[in-house]
Motif scaffolding. Structure first.
Motif, short mmCIF file in Angstrom:
data_model
loop_
_atom_site.label_atom_id
_atom_site.label_comp_id
_atom_site.label_asym_id
_atom_site.label_seq_id
_atom_site.Cartn_x
_atom_site.Cartn_y
_atom_site.Cartn_z
N ASP A 53 0.84 -1.18 0.00
CA ASP A 53 0.00 0.00 0.00
C ASP A 53 0.88 1.24 0.00
N ALA A 54 0.28 2.39 0.16
CA ALA A 54 1.00 3.64 0.32
C ALA A 54 0.35 4.43 1.44
N HIS A 112 2.81 17.00 4.07
CA HIS A 112 2.68 16.89 2.62
C HIS A 112 3.74 15.90 2.12
N TYR A 113 3.34 14.63 2.10
CA TYR A 113 4.26 13.57 1.74
C TYR A 113 3.48 12.30 1.44
N TYR A 114 4.14 11.36 0.79
CA TYR A 114 3.65 10.00 0.63
C TYR A 114 4.73 9.05 1.11
N ILE A 115 4.33 7.95 1.73
CA ILE A 115 5.28 6.93 2.17
C ILE A 115 4.87 5.60 1.55
N HIS A 116 5.82 4.96 0.90
CA HIS A 116 5.55 3.65 0.31
C HIS A 116 5.46 2.61 1.43
N ARG A 117 4.47 1.72 1.32
CA ARG A 117 4.32 0.65 2.30
C ARG A 117 4.40 -0.70 1.57
N PRO A 118 5.58 -1.26 1.44
CA PRO A 118 5.67 -2.58 0.84
C PRO A 118 5.19 -3.65 1.81
N LYS A 119 5.00 -4.83 1.30
CA LYS A 119 4.70 -5.95 2.19
C LYS A 119 6.03 -6.36 2.84
N VAL A 120 6.19 -6.00 4.10
CA VAL A 120 7.46 -6.22 4.79
C VAL A 120 7.64 -7.70 5.15
N ILE A 121 6.58 -8.32 5.64
CA ILE A 121 6.60 -9.74 5.99
C ILE A 121 5.34 -10.40 5.45
N GLU A 122 5.34 -11.71 5.41
CA GLU A 122 4.15 -12.44 5.01
C GLU A 122 3.09 -12.34 6.12
N SER A 155 9.58 8.62 -10.42
CA SER A 155 8.88 7.45 -10.96
C SER A 155 8.40 6.54 -9.85
N TRP A 156 7.47 5.64 -10.21
CA TRP A 156 6.96 4.66 -9.25
C TRP A 156 8.08 3.78 -8.71
N GLU A 157 8.96 3.33 -9.60
CA GLU A 157 10.05 2.46 -9.16
C GLU A 157 10.99 3.19 -8.22
N GLU A 158 11.26 4.46 -8.50
CA GLU A 158 12.14 5.23 -7.63
C GLU A 158 11.47 5.53 -6.29
N PHE A 159 10.16 5.78 -6.34
CA PHE A 159 9.42 5.99 -5.10
C PHE A 159 9.49 4.74 -4.21
N LYS A 160 9.33 3.58 -4.81
CA LYS A 160 9.42 2.34 -4.04
C LYS A 160 10.82 2.17 -3.46
N LYS A 161 11.82 2.55 -4.23
CA LYS A 161 13.20 2.39 -3.77
C LYS A 161 13.52 3.31 -2.59
#
Length: 841
Positions: free
Chosen positions: A534-535, A543-553, A615-621
């Protein structure tokens, strides 16, 4: 085996057995045979761990960055923003781009993630409702039960029979969202064709009404960086040390303090914020804030301290000269304040007997505010959580406007306080966005259930409709809680307990067991934000966005909200419409679909509409994107400097409300009862000036605690060690009652009774009692709450404009032999607790 400790740490069977041969597990730790004990074994250093940027996800006032440090599939530590995740080698932390540092609640999240209260499997009630007895069932059994029950209820009781009580508590992101308006549950029940909505927000409904009537919008707030430019900040019912209204509020207020800003606190308590900013504390009787503000306006008018040029240019109804032509014969604000029509000037002397503040102090504050430029009157939400709370907020807006402190850097027009608007929804926003068959005020559902069909629309805040169903009372037979623990949080819990026994379906979707879950029929285990993609968004400021990857299962058999609703939608016949990018196997494999939704959100909304070139990929990184503004965001600055119209019928700041003045049938509104067209002081039904004080001499307020977010984190032991759920009373009251700090007392009125320890202090004004909201209810055999939840004492009686009357409560207090169930509270050994014991009165 996928969720075992060995697999999550990426240990082979051989290495795990080798490590285990030299150790044995006792009491949650590992002890070598030679007697050497370790908290963790093996000890994992930072170089051994994988670092993942994510954020908090709760309804706490900020949503800062969390950095998960994990080994294999186990999070072993959490840290926060250091500035290094922005692609900046200098670890930025500046006024323009501050770090997003998490508080102690967010940093404690591992204890919630791996809590014994985690829901790991679907559960079905086997005992009486509220008894807390459940059995484990499969997802197939649980979802079949829910779907079949939904179809039965809809067919038998009609399209209003299922109540949506989703909220932004435990599931908030751009994709996995619990929300009353754009949330997943609302979309699901709306497409199913059976939904009664809850239209009101407990935190600030009276404030929302005020802002819409006055400014035409709830986007009436500055970003917090504007505070750094204030010369005077009045914290009216606001304790930013406890309740964040933005991720970096204290940072900017500290800058203001360093630059010479003066601080004032209007509050029944001397709070930690008052201490931090060395504020002038003006204690005020609860629910009398509108009277004091009216008195400030009186002093400003009679001494000609108002900004008349601002009034003439931008205000409607502030005085006779600014009244619209069609309402020249109606009462204007200045005439009300001066007592022209009713013969009662709203002078500081008049207000002193009402609010308990000396007339001299009211005059002094009025002069400070009117003559200090720029000055920020931060009219916080708590004084609006009262009977007629909207009048406090409307009165504050009038005083803000009459001094010309709106639309200027360092001033303030808050009310609601929304400022910068993020792009907040990644899934489809189509014709199914917010379909409901009826909509009621959320804390009146119990009244509706208990009295159906003999209910007047004004009793439940029934929202008006333009079709033939207008006025139809919903026949509620089922309830969904998604991302909310409202059963524990809404007013008059004993009334809710009576009502819930009449329902035929109660579904709770959460990651841990909660008080609401105890009363459910079905518990559905929902993955935390560490276990889904998610994000994250700022909560109210920032005023920001934070990427929320799936950290664990996901632990156990947890699923995301979107997975659960998608599978239920397929079972009910509309799965393809509900989740158009997915197929039926989304319930078992959602990652590719979630990635598509989130990428499209970033590229089509954030990059395209907010001119972001990352970019989306850079945001995720990187994990975070922070917007850089050319200048601080100030609400209504363009209205004042460029002549932009306000979003009101007149295009001006409406102290005299066009909409309210033109209502002819109040029973056909969502409010039900007449609301004056101008701000006025209206006596609440319970307060220290009431005859009810003969039986209940204390006015109870229930502010937000520092150690919980409403009910979230209540089960975190290290936080409960630091702060105790207690009732705070003044030393003079305690002496009269023979109460000392630490004594167990009962607090009661005609609606309920709670048991808590007492805390005696001079930092609370006489006649006032304070119990922080959010404690998990714990009932004895007689229905007495042993945990100290104040909502057993609150009243669900509807305030006309929808304000929740959490702080309109009279109670009595006495020492008791009844049992208190403190849990970790009494086991606390933190120095703060020891100090409080030794220094108590």
């Amino acid at each position: 085996m996928s969720n075992t400790l060995a697999s999550r740490l990426n240990l082979t069977r051989r290495s795990f057995l080798k490590m285990s041969a030299g150790t044995m597990a006792i009491a949650g730790g590992l002890v070598h045979r030679d007697g050497k004990a370790f908290a963790y074994e093996p000890y994992l250093r930072d170089d051994d761990l994988t670092t993942v940027v994510t954020s908090c996800a709760h309804n706490c006032g900020s949503r800062h960055m969390l950095v998960a440090h994990k080994k294999g599939d186990v999070i072993v530590r959490l840290s926060s923003d250091t500035g290094e995740y922005q692609g900046d080698p200098w670890n930025t932390d500046t006024e323009e781009v501050p770090q997003l540092r998490a508080c102690l609640r967010g940093r404690s999240y591992r204890l919630r993630l791996y809590s014994p209260e985690r829901l790991l499997f679907p559960m079905m009630r086997v005992g009486e409702r509220g008894e807390g007895k459940f059995k484990r069932v499969s997802w197939e059994e649980a979802l079949s039960f829910v779907a079949e029950k939904m179809e039965y209820i809809k067919e038998k009781y009609g399209p209003t029979a299922l109540l949506d009580q989703s909220y932004a508590g435990a599931s908030w992101g751009v994709l996995h969202k619990s929300d009353q308006i754009t949330g997943l549950l609302g979309r699901f029940l709306g497409m199913f064709g059976c939904r009664t909505s809850s239209w009101s927000v407990p935190s600030y409904q009276g404030t929302t009404f005020s802002s819409k009537m006055t400014f035409g919008t709830i986007k009436d707030g500055n970003e917090d960086d504007a505070f750094a430019h204030s010369k005077l900040i009045i914290m009216w019912g606001w304790n930013p040390a406890y309740t964040f209204h933005g991720g970096n509020t204290f940072y900017y207020m500290r800058l203001a303090k360093q630059r010479g800003c003066k601080f004032v606190l209007i509050d029944p308590q001397h709070t930690d914020s008052a201490s931090t900013y060395d504020a002038w504390w003006i204690p005020i009787r609860p629910n009398t804030d509108a009277a004091m503000l009216a008195a400030m306006a009186h002093h400003i008018f009679v001494n000609n301290l108002q900004d008349q040029e601002f009034i003439d240019k931008f205000c409607q109804g502030m005085d006779a000269g600014t009244m619209p032509d069609w309402a020249k014969d109606r009462e204007n604000f200045k005439d009300y304040i001066l007592g022209t029509d009713d013969g009662q000037p709203k002078s500081p002397e008049w207000a002193e007997s009402i609010c308990g503040v000396k007339a001299a102090d009211i005059k002094k504050l009025a002069e400070m505010y009117a003559t200090t430029k720029p000055a920020a009157l931060k009219a916080s939400w708590a004084p609006g959580r009262n009977a007629y709370g909207e009048q406090y907020n409307r009165m504050a807006a009038a005083v803000q406007a009459m001094t010309g402190n709106i639309g200027v850097l360092g001033g303030s027009s808050e009310g609601v306080g929304k400022a910068w608007s993020p792009k907040s929804t990644a899934y489809p926003q189509d014709k199914y966005k917010n379909i409901w068959k009826q909509s009621i005020k959320s804390d009146r559902w119990a009244h509706c259930v208990l009295n159906y069909p003999n209910v007047k629309r004004e009793e439940i805040g029934l929202w008006p409709r333009s079709d033939k169903t207008d006025g139809q009372i919903p026949n509620i037979k089922g309830i969904f809680w998604q991302g909310s623990d409202w059963f524990n949080q809404l007013t008059n819990i004993n009334k809710e307990i009576e009502a819930i026994k009449k329902l035929e379906l109660v579904v709770c979707m959460d990651s841990t067991i909660t008080p609401s879950g105890i009363w459910a029929d079905i518990l559905l285990p929902i993955a935390t934000h560490f276990e889904r993609h998610d994000a994250g968004l700022p909560w109210y400021k920032g005023h920001y966005y934070i990427h929320r990857p799936k950290v664990i299962e996901p632990l156990g058999e947890s699923k995301t909200d979107f997975q659960v609703f998608t599978e239920l939608a397929y079972r009910l016949g509309f799965g393809e419409n509900y989740n158009p990018k997915a197929t039926r196997d989304y319930f078992y494999n959602n990652e590719q679909v979630d990635e598509v939704y989130l990428r499209e959100w970033w590229e089509n909304q954030v990059m395209a509409k907010q001119h972001v070139d990352l970019s989306w990929e850079e945001f995720k990184k990187r994990g975070v994107y922070k917007f850089k503004f050319k200048h601080p965001h100030v609400a209504f600055q363009d209205n004042v400097e460029k002549g932009k119209k306000w979003y009101t019928p007149s295009g001006k700041i409406e102290i005299f409300s066009t909409k309210l003045a033109r209502y002819t049938d109040w029973t056909k509104t969502a409010y039900g009862y007449e609301i004056p067209a101008i701000p006025k002081w209206i006596e609440p039904w319970e307060w220290l000036g009431s005859e009810k004080t003969q039986d209940y001499p204390f006015h109870l307020v229930s502010p937000h605690p520092r150690w919980r977010t409403h009910t979230i984190y209540n089960n975190i032991g290290i936080l409960r060690e630091t702060y105790e759920q207690e009732v705070t009373i003044n030393a003079s009251d305690a002496k009269r009652l023979g109460i000392k700090t630490g004594d167990t007392v009962e607090v009661w009125n005609g609606r309920g009774k709670v048991v808590v320890p007492a805390y005696v202090t001079e930092r609370c004004m006489p006649g006032v009692a304070v119990i922080h909201e959010g404690a998990w209810m714990d009932l004895d055999e007689n229905g007495v709450d042993r945990s100290g939840n104040p909502d057993f004492l609150t009243d669900d009686n509807p305030s006309p404009a929808g304000a929740f009357a959490y702080n309109t409560v009279l109670v009595n207090i006495k020492k008791t032999e009844l049992a208190h169930r403190p849990g970790w509270d009494k086991l606390a050994t933190a120095r703060s607790q020891v100090f409080r014991r030794e220094s108590s009165f």
